[in-house]
Design an enzyme around this catalytic site. Structure first.
Site, mmCIF file in Angstrom:
data_model
loop_
_atom_site.group_PDB
_atom_site.id
_atom_site.type_symbol
_atom_site.label_atom_id
_atom_site.label_comp_id
_atom_site.label_asym_id
_atom_site.label_seq_id
_atom_site.Cartn_x
_atom_site.Cartn_y
_atom_site.Cartn_z
ATOM 1 N N ASP A 1 6.585 4.895 -10.828
ATOM 2 C CA ASP A 1 7.563 4.773 -9.739
ATOM 3 C C ASP A 1 9.003 4.774 -10.233
ATOM 4 O O ASP A 1 9.602 3.729 -10.491
ATOM 5 C CB ASP A 1 7.277 3.548 -8.874
ATOM 6 C CG ASP A 1 6.057 3.765 -7.988
ATOM 7 O OD1 ASP A 1 5.705 4.935 -7.750
ATOM 8 O OD2 ASP A 1 5.457 2.781 -7.541
ATOM 9 N N GLY B 1 2.499 3.793 1.553
ATOM 10 C CA GLY B 1 3.024 4.101 2.873
ATOM 11 C C GLY B 1 3.390 5.554 3.057
ATOM 12 O O GLY B 1 3.442 6.057 4.183
ATOM 13 N N ARG B 2 3.633 6.255 1.954
ATOM 14 C CA ARG B 2 3.997 7.667 2.053
ATOM 15 C C ARG B 2 3.332 8.468 0.931
ATOM 16 O O ARG B 2 3.923 9.410 0.387
ATOM 17 C CB ARG B 2 5.513 7.841 1.981
ATOM 18 C CG ARG B 2 6.142 7.249 0.722
ATOM 19 C CD ARG B 2 7.585 7.653 0.597
ATOM 20 N NE ARG B 2 8.195 7.132 -0.608
ATOM 21 C CZ ARG B 2 9.277 7.634 -1.169
ATOM 22 N NH1 ARG B 2 9.868 8.688 -0.630
ATOM 23 N NH2 ARG B 2 9.788 7.112 -2.257
ATOM 24 N N GLY C 1 0.802 -1.214 0.000
ATOM 25 C CA GLY C 1 0.000 0.000 0.000
ATOM 26 C C GLY C 1 0.834 1.262 0.000
ATOM 27 O O GLY C 1 2.060 1.242 0.061
ATOM 28 N N ASP D 1 8.674 6.969 8.009
ATOM 29 C CA ASP D 1 8.208 8.316 8.339
ATOM 30 C C ASP D 1 7.248 8.885 7.300
ATOM 31 O O ASP D 1 6.641 9.930 7.517
ATOM 32 C CB ASP D 1 9.392 9.270 8.548
ATOM 33 C CG ASP D 1 10.272 9.421 7.311
ATOM 34 O OD1 ASP D 1 9.848 9.047 6.203
ATOM 35 O OD2 ASP D 1 11.410 9.920 7.455
ATOM 36 N N LYS E 1 3.292 12.112 -3.327
ATOM 37 C CA LYS E 1 4.345 11.249 -2.797
ATOM 38 C C LYS E 1 5.153 12.035 -1.788
ATOM 39 O O LYS E 1 5.559 13.166 -2.059
ATOM 40 C CB LYS E 1 5.267 10.814 -3.942
ATOM 41 C CG LYS E 1 5.295 9.341 -4.223
ATOM 42 C CD LYS E 1 6.180 9.068 -5.415
ATOM 43 C CE LYS E 1 7.072 7.898 -5.116
ATOM 44 N NZ LYS E 1 7.780 7.432 -6.315
ATOM 45 N N ASP F 1 3.916 -4.522 -7.661
ATOM 46 C CA ASP F 1 3.252 -3.298 -7.219
ATOM 47 C C ASP F 1 3.717 -2.086 -8.009
ATOM 48 O O ASP F 1 3.184 -0.990 -7.821
ATOM 49 C CB ASP F 1 3.466 -3.075 -5.714
ATOM 50 C CG ASP F 1 4.934 -3.097 -5.316
ATOM 51 O OD1 ASP F 1 5.564 -4.159 -5.469
ATOM 52 O OD2 ASP F 1 5.447 -2.063 -4.858
ATOM 53 N N ASN F 2 4.679 -2.281 -8.909
ATOM 54 C CA ASN F 2 5.149 -1.196 -9.771
ATOM 55 C C ASN F 2 4.797 -1.440 -11.229
ATOM 56 O O ASN F 2 5.437 -0.892 -12.126
ATOM 57 C CB ASN F 2 6.665 -1.025 -9.633
ATOM 58 C CG ASN F 2 7.061 -0.457 -8.288
ATOM 59 O OD1 ASN F 2 6.278 0.226 -7.640
ATOM 60 N ND2 ASN F 2 8.276 -0.735 -7.860
#
Length: 488
Positions: free
Chosen positions: A266, A96-97, A94, A129, A117, A256-257
């Site tokens: 990506d 994440g950032r 998923g 983070d 992003k 996922d890319n």
């Protein structure tokens, strides 16, 4: 709050993905950006999207671009997806950032995602983070816009905005958010996640959404899920062929890319090859060379097999029947890729349509043999063919120093290659790795001039510019071995 541009027009974002597939979306909110500052705004893309570039540079526009003030009717979400990463399956990856702010409606009625992003952690952050540094976000801006100019389907970069925060990596780095657009962010990994829910209703709705958004002709087929799969196979065969034709190395071809739309997505550890070598690997995390330049077609086919596994229950009621249908469609990838690559090579070699497919393959193979023997600069060598077709083979001989191209030249010239066709197929300028790094290093010190010059030259890659010779030159010898990183 409503985002309103300088002409008083409201910026509207729909939330069709979040509404259609709530099981694959988690509501999210961008992290604070205390001092947003535009590093680069893509005025041309903004106009195409119906957005006012002056508004995007305003405080309200910057707040939109970093996600802290989306339009009132927007529903920002982090998208859920799974993925095979370097061959190993991760059931829950998923965004994440990242956040999907929503969709923009284009004049032709199609939708474009507005996606951020580096906008902060989401429930998929896995203890990260959720932030991004200026350098990797500018890298995606440079490479994705260069790919667009080269005519390769890709996500587009609308803006990179410095946030005024620091991102801790090996050292403290200035933070930034990339705003990008895409036909959608549906991935092979999205289908894998939907299958992993165990709810075939979710998988059905994902297929219906993907068909409507990207491959509407599949809706009229006898078996729409299978026809969707066939459409994705065809789109990816064409896409990867185009990568190969310009020497692009994606670097991290995890499932996922890989998009269902057929767009490149990506730009982490990506690069363009300099010295021709099918084994070229730049990514620091690809230690086994899984995603080397020459492996990319095979990895695309592998990823598409994983997509078939995810969609298998929708192809037929009987598992054996479903598997047979999937295998039949997947078998179309190799001939589709070969045809797309051959057609591209025909253009790159300037060969007329009456030259047989076998002759195209023989000439293309012979030229690549010369490139491999000499480790010639891929882009320079192909571009020099135009001069050779016009009667000056000195640039080609210089590019292939260490080998005699004479016998190959004779076989090629007898086919009457067209120099104009080659000029339109072989770029003068690509995002050469040393120039990208130069621009990023300067940007880290707030010097954006090299970035501006580089992106300007790359916006017209097939047109020679007076005074831009350095942008067409290979890396200097002291540049050394090049390594790229994922940006997280």
């Amino acid at each position: 709050m409503t985002a309103t541009d300088v002409a008083g027009r409201t910026v509207r974002l729909s939330h069709e993905y979040a509404g259609a597939l709530p099981e694959l979306a988690v509501p999210g909110r961008a992290a604070a950006a205390p001092a947003p500052r535009p590093l680069v705004i893509n005025d041309v893309l903004a106009a195409e999207l119906g957005l006012d570039a002056a508004f995007l540079r305003s405080p309200d526009g910057l707040a939109l671009l970093v996600g802290t003030a989306p339009p009132a009717d927007a529903v920002p979400v982090a998208q859920a997806y799974a993925g095979h990463q370097f061959g190993g399956y991760s059931p829950r990856l998923g965004d994440g950032r990242a956040l999907l702010l929503g969709e923009l409606r284009m004049p032709d009625g199609s939708l474009r995602d507005l996606h951020l992003k580096g906008s902060g952690p989401t429930p998929f952050a896995r203890a990260g983070d959720g932030l991004a540094a200026v350098g990797p976000m500018l890298r995606e801006y440079i490479i994705s816009e260069a790919m667009h100019a080269l005519g390769i389907p890709t996500t587009r970069s609308l803006a990179v905005v410095a946030t005024g925060t620091e991102v801790l990596r090996e050292s403290a780095l200035p933070g930034a958010v990339l705003a990008r657009t895409a036909a959608s962010h549906l991935r092979v990994g999205t289908a894998e996640f939907a299958r992993g829910t165990g709810d075939l209703g979710v998988l059905h709705r994902l297929v219906d959404y993907a068909v409507a958004r990207h491959h509407p002709a599949a809706a009229d087929a006898a078996n729409p899920p299978l026809e969707l799969y066939r459409s994705v196979v065809a789109a990816q065969a064409e896409l990867v062929a185009r990568w190969m034709l310009v020497g692009f190395v994606h670097g991290v071809m995890n499932t996922d890319n890989m998009t269902l739309s057929g767009e490149t997505i990506d730009y982490g550890p990506c690069a363009f090859i300099d010295a021709y070598d099918p084994a070229s690997v730049y990514s620091s995390i690809d230690q086994g060379g899984r995603y080397a330049y020459g492996n990319q077609p095979f990895m695309a086919e592998w990823n598409l097999a994983r997509l078939a596994e995810a969609l298998l229950p929708l192809f037929a009621d009987e598992p054996d029947d479903a598997l047979a249908r999937a295998q039949e469609v997947l078998a179309e990838f190799r001939p589709r890729f070969a045809e797309a690559r051959r057609a591209g090579m025909r253009r790159k070699l300037g060969l007329p349509e009456d030259v047989t497919a076998d002759a195209v393959e023989e000439l293309a193979g012979g030229f690549h043999d010369l490139l491999a023997v000499t480790r010639a600069d891929y882009t320079t060598a192909f571009r020099s063919l135009s001069a050779a077709a016009r009667g000056d083979d000195a640039p080609l001989r210089a590019a292939l120093a260490g080998a005699d191209p004479g016998p190959w030249l004779e076989r090629w010239l007898v086919q009457h290659p067209d120099a104009g066709t080659m000029d339109a197929a072989n770029p003068v300028y690509i995002p050469r790795n040393h120039l990208v790094e130069e621009a990023l290093a300067a940007a880290a010190t707030d010097d954006l001039e090299p970035l501006g010059w580089l992106t300007t030259v790359l916006s017209t890659p097939f047109t020679e510019r007076s005074g831009a010779e350095r942008y067409a030159s290979p890396a200097p010898a002291d540049f050394g071995a090049y390594r790229t990183f994922c940006g997280t």
